[in-house]
Design a protein around this motif. Structure first.
Motif, PDB file in Angstrom:
ATOM      1  N   ARG A  27      36.428 -15.270 124.330  1.00 21.99           N
ATOM      2  CA  ARG A  27      36.293 -15.572 122.903  1.00 21.99           C
ATOM      3  C   ARG A  27      37.075 -14.538 122.115  1.00 21.99           C
ATOM      4  O   ARG A  27      36.909 -13.339 122.329  1.00 21.99           O
ATOM      5  N   GLU A  71      37.832 -20.042 121.570  1.00 21.32           N
ATOM      6  CA  GLU A  71      37.494 -19.854 122.981  1.00 21.32           C
ATOM      7  C   GLU A  71      38.465 -20.632 123.850  1.00 21.32           C
ATOM      8  O   GLU A  71      38.823 -21.772 123.548  1.00 21.32           O
ATOM      9  N   THR A 103      32.549 -15.544 126.288  1.00 14.78           N
ATOM     10  CA  THR A 103      32.175 -16.724 125.512  1.00 14.78           C
ATOM     11  C   THR A 103      30.667 -16.789 125.344  1.00 14.78           C
ATOM     12  O   THR A 103      29.911 -16.201 126.105  1.00 14.78           O
ATOM     13  N   GLY A 106      29.510 -21.897 123.843  1.00 14.41           N
ATOM     14  CA  GLY A 106      30.649 -22.813 123.820  1.00 14.41           C
ATOM     15  C   GLY A 106      30.614 -23.705 122.597  1.00 14.41           C
ATOM     16  O   GLY A 106      29.643 -23.776 121.862  1.00 14.41           O
TER      17      GLY A 106
END
Length: 113
Positions: A27, A71, A103, A106
């Motif tokens: 990320r 991401e 991350t 999501g």
């Protein structure tokens, strides 16, 4: 990339967060400064992110900056960063700052908030 024990994430020599195999998504949380609100910047950013294959979002902040959370694979996030720093962005970008992390839960697609 530096492997981390037990699958944890560690910064590499450039300060970027990488999974031990380099193939895990990362990320990038990005803040863009300048004249970047009310010029189509979020729409443009979303279009670039979707072209690259990233998920996340872009949002205006109350202080005039735009925040981008992207991401994907590290190289894909770097492509978006290069675009944000490039000459073709709408408005006028005076600075881009990013932090890298693992991350979260999501995202489905890439949205404008």
């Amino acid at each position: 990339m530096k492997p981390a024990p037990f699958g944890h994430w560690m910064p590499d020599h450039g300060g970027h967060m990488q999974g031990h195999d380099g193939l895990r998504p990362v990320r990038a949380t990005i803040w863009v400064r300048g004249r970047v609100q009310e010029v189509g910047f979020r729409w443009w950013t979303r279009a670039r992110a979707l072209e690259i294959g990233l998920t996340g979002y872009t949002a205006n902040l109350g202080d005039g900056r735009v925040q981008v959370v992207a991401e994907g694979l590290h190289g894909e996030c770097e492509r978006l960063l290069a675009a944000l720093r490039g000459p073709d962005t709408p408005g006028e970008v005076t600075g881009v700052t990013e932090i890298w992390s693992a991350t979260g839960d999501g995202y489905d697609g890439f949205v404008i908030r």
